[in-house]
Scaffold this active site. Sequence first.
Site, PDB file in Angstrom:
ATOM      1  N   ARG A 143       9.587  -4.333  -6.476  1.00  0.00           N
ATOM      2  CA  ARG A 143       9.110  -5.489  -5.733  1.00  0.00           C
ATOM      3  C   ARG A 143       9.475  -6.827  -6.381  1.00  0.00           C
ATOM      4  NH1 ARG A 143       8.812  -3.222  -0.872  1.00  0.00           N
ATOM      5  NH2 ARG A 143       7.535  -1.349  -0.923  1.00  0.00           N
ATOM      6  N   ILE A 184       0.813  -1.214   0.000  1.00  0.00           N
ATOM      7  CA  ILE A 184       0.000   0.000   0.000  1.00  0.00           C
ATOM      8  C   ILE A 184       0.849   1.268   0.000  1.00  0.00           C
ATOM      9  CG2 ILE A 184      -0.248   0.359   2.494  1.00  0.00           C
ATOM     10  CD1 ILE A 184      -3.222   0.351   0.150  1.00  0.00           C
ATOM     11  N   LEU A 241      -0.221   1.307 -16.216  1.00  0.00           N
ATOM     12  CA  LEU A 241       0.942   0.490 -16.559  1.00  0.00           C
ATOM     13  C   LEU A 241       2.251   1.137 -16.116  1.00  0.00           C
ATOM     14  CD1 LEU A 241       2.229  -1.940 -17.954  1.00  0.00           C
ATOM     15  CD2 LEU A 241       2.006  -0.741 -20.138  1.00  0.00           C
TER      16      LEU A 241
END
Lengths: 302, 302, 302, 302
Positions: free
Chosen positions: A223, A111, A213
């Site tokens: 990540r 988040i 995108l």
Amino acid sequence: MPITPEQQAEIDALRASPRQTLRAVSEGMEEHLYKAYPVLDHGFVRVIDYMGDDAAICQAARVSYGKGTKSVQNDEGLIRYLMRHWHSTPFEMCELKLHVKLPVFVARQWIRHRTANVNEYSARYSILDREFYIPQPEQLAAQSVINNQGRGEALTGAEAERVLEILKGDAARSYDHYEEMISDEGKQGLARELARMNLPANIYTQWYWKVDLHNLLHFLRLRADSHAQYEIRVYADEICKLVADWVPFAFKAFEDYRMGGAALSAGALDCVRRMLKGEEVTKENCGMSAREWRELEEVLEG
Amino acid sequence: MPITPEQQAEIDALRASPRQTLRAVSEGMEEHLYKAYPVLDHGFVRVIDYMGDDAAICQAARVSYGKGTKSVQNDEGLIRYLMRHWHSTPFEMCELKLHVKLPVFVARQWIRHRTANVNEYSARYSILDREFYIPQPEQLAAQSVINNQGRGEALTGAEAERVLEILKGDAARSYDHYEEMISDEGKQGLARELARMNLPANIYTQWYWKVDLHNLLHFLRLRADSHAQYEIRVYADEICKLVADWVPFAFKAFEDYRMGGAALSAGALDCVRRMLKGEEVTKENCGMSAREWRELEEVLEG
Amino acid sequence: MPITPEQQAEIDALRASPRQTLRAVSEGMEEHLYKAYPVLDHGFVRVIDYMGDDAAICQAARVSYGKGTKSVQNDEGLIRYLMRHWHSTPFEMCELKLHVKLPVFVARQWIRHRTANVNEYSARYSILDREFYIPQPEQLAAQSVINNQGRGEALTGAEAERVLEILKGDAARSYDHYEEMISDEGKQGLARELARMNLPANIYTQWYWKVDLHNLLHFLRLRADSHAQYEIRVYADEICKLVADWVPFAFKAFEDYRMGGAALSAGALDCVRRMLKGEEVTKENCGMSAREWRELEEVLEG
Amino acid sequence: MPITPEQQAEIDALRASPRQTLRAVSEGMEEHLYKAYPVLDHGFVRVIDYMGDDAAICQAARVSYGKGTKSVQNDEGLIRYLMRHWHSTPFEMCELKLHVKLPVFVARQWIRHRTANVNEYSARYSILDREFYIPQPEQLAAQSVINNQGRGEALTGAEAERVLEILKGDAARSYDHYEEMISDEGKQGLARELARMNLPANIYTQWYWKVDLHNLLHFLRLRADSHAQYEIRVYADEICKLVADWVPFAFKAFEDYRMGGAALSAGALDCVRRMLKGEEVTKENCGMSAREWRELEEVLEG
């Protein structure tokens, strides 16, 4: 098991009803729509919707009236040019909507990427399921002795067993107590918005997450990287596969210019230039810190 | 004429090729896809793509595995509840991509809404067309004498004629000079990124603009409002029609709770309560400024 | 002359009244507060306010109760680490507020950076000043023959003179007409919100622009770059000087890791590795496009 | 106890060293800087830095060279006008940086407000403290029987005792196990990034949170509202007090136009108009749902 038979039936129903549209269609992504791809022990990633394809990136870059495609070859070249020169706005013209089931401690990392739209399952309104992330033995890693925020070797023997025993036992007990507290059989029953505070961070939650995108690729760069925590990296890896099928040119350019490349500092660039002129550059004469020198060595060794 | 025959042919080609998809489809919006709806003398609004429909709002609010729809009636009730209580995130789960042709001074107002993705036609790279906004006579308004940033009555007679003469003449001359400066026939030719500085703010530009439904409705609330400048309001009005066909429940709730409603201040609310108890509330005893009192009177008269 | 005597007096008054504060203070930035640094012929950049300093970046990274500083040396090392590893959130903890006067066509490029707060002078409400950007002769460049959105050599002789004549003449005429249209002497007077459409894109506007340090550095990376249009680059260059005095460690790290460094693609990195092993890598065997090969050569030559 | 003596000493040191600045200073806010205001049993809110004051809002709205203040009276009128007409950008010109200590389940609600900058204490890098939120008896509420996401009456007697026993016992046990798992005495010691998953959502975390005034007021409108969960509302209430001292005119306008006012739907407005004309409007003839009618009754009764 991440998906119940009832949920699978709902997914099958959605996949059984194609409809006509005049919009851009990505055949590669249609294959994935609604399917639940398992991640970790109870999690998943599902594509709920998408907007655009490789051609839509070019169409926006050209602000065109029609498809914007001159030829497939031209499109790939344009997309590579845009990626290389950090022209990010055409990539923002594609959008992806995912349904993700994930442990709360992973959700808390996720988040932090604020440029996305999120609807999370509400534990004020609803009752959470009894599902907790318990790591596989090979993922039960010790604290790294080099990196303050990383992992080292996997735990072994009795220590590993004891950790699993703790994680499983505490999860079960906290959930039993959660159920007991909210139960209104013969008593008032604690409010859900309060009872949830007893649940540990490895309980699963789920959300709808929608992102363009450009911002998605930024998320994946951080990540899907080897320095990211394993439990979020497996989600990023799964999403990479979906993006590769959705916008193959854009994903290939992303791999070449972002994931597979390297950012050299002014000092590192100076070292490389000196090396290419035949000079012997060492930790001592490189003009950088020991840490930066080690990082450059890793980049150049590949 | 906002669209050339060649451009119309490209649009027709796109509309002639329906494809199959498993995604949510809005029949109302499929009707509008790619068509150029004229706005002002040379501008237009075209829907290039959309994501989601009314059911997708509910699906996200419920974080559901399937359609998220229990019944059409339930969906409308849920959407009205979400709108009324400012639960904005489910509306963010729908997305709209438009192609807009608009005068530069309108584009400059529009771009202040930052929560959108934009790709504008580049006047560094390309040559702008000879198209300028020239107001209709009934829109040639005088400065308002009440409102410092509004319009009053339409100009009349010789003054109106003179204004039109100026606007047309200066536009034509500045464009002639623009063409002359960039021409490289027998000379070097000024760079486009410099030559464009000679063009006035009523020249048309165009862009791809992509926004989620929540932020789109916020844009429409401000720009379809009677206080907005006429030249941007006509774009907002046209977009309202498209949204009404795309997500009819959400648009109806928006009309009821945002556009058609009113926000009362604490002072105004106090006046209304006193009135309903039978008290005679006046400009003098209302406890608000003269301006706020006038605004409340307008709200209560409708 | 960008600043009138009255405006200078207001600035002097602000600088004459220091007050006490318990907040973080950057001595380097206090020197610049309110002063108008000229850019182009009539523009300027002024610092109106700032929040934080180098230590505040570290304080936030450490989520500390006190200053967050262990030692000046530690602070610099931490800031370099954060910059190198793309930890952007601590840099977001510093904020800068500028007052900028700039030509409209520069403002239109600038505003594409959406992660900032903006208040622009309103031409609906107020009357714009008679100030236009007219390039210096050495900036009157021809269209580049290599790069579709760049500049080539400066124009010479009669062509240069003619361009200046056009720019000056059209600016003067359009402003005369603007004044004539809004004048209400003996007539109604056109609304300002309409009359402004006659003004060309080299007229000056001004705004307050507020941005956090992370997003400011991103803006500077793109706009202080040699590929940026000259007229926005001179603003970015001026802001770079201010940032260097405000947060010297952060700016130094930015120069080393962003401005002075280079991003190598996977293909380029592979070439470098092969070169370092002694292989002769050429345009033909590099495995990249001609354009990418040329870009790599430029990076390695410095 | 939210603050240790060492931490208090750091805070005192910061408050003991005033410095000179030329920036806008809010005397009201200087009083609060760095102090820890307790919230819940172990939490707090601290102001770390701020930018701007009431005059800065006006200065930006007027894009002025000097203070932007004509008179204090004018400033208040302008601020009220801006708030009433939803001109949000001048409020974005003020910025606040807080240090907040709060339970994880509150942090998870808070972070949904994405238009802010956040640096959270890292449980990958550091070890969390043994501090858990345990509600006061009067806050141990039952699930509401009217509202699916609200609270009803406080639990009583044995049920309340049992809930407290569970919350305290599970928190203590999970933290003991957390410490045991990460301990490397005589064993490897589990990585912190994994061990944290055993900790429940009532453990305290802390972060630096920076936000502009416009978005802060939006946060406060939602979270200082009576429908917000008590545990986040007490933070919002505490922040309201700070804002009232920082920008008193803006906060007063916020109270009048946002917190103390009401948004009427088109239907509700129609009912009010009919009532004022003397018509008896009832649940049956109001033309709205039962729920909307009840909400209107509440608004009109005050």
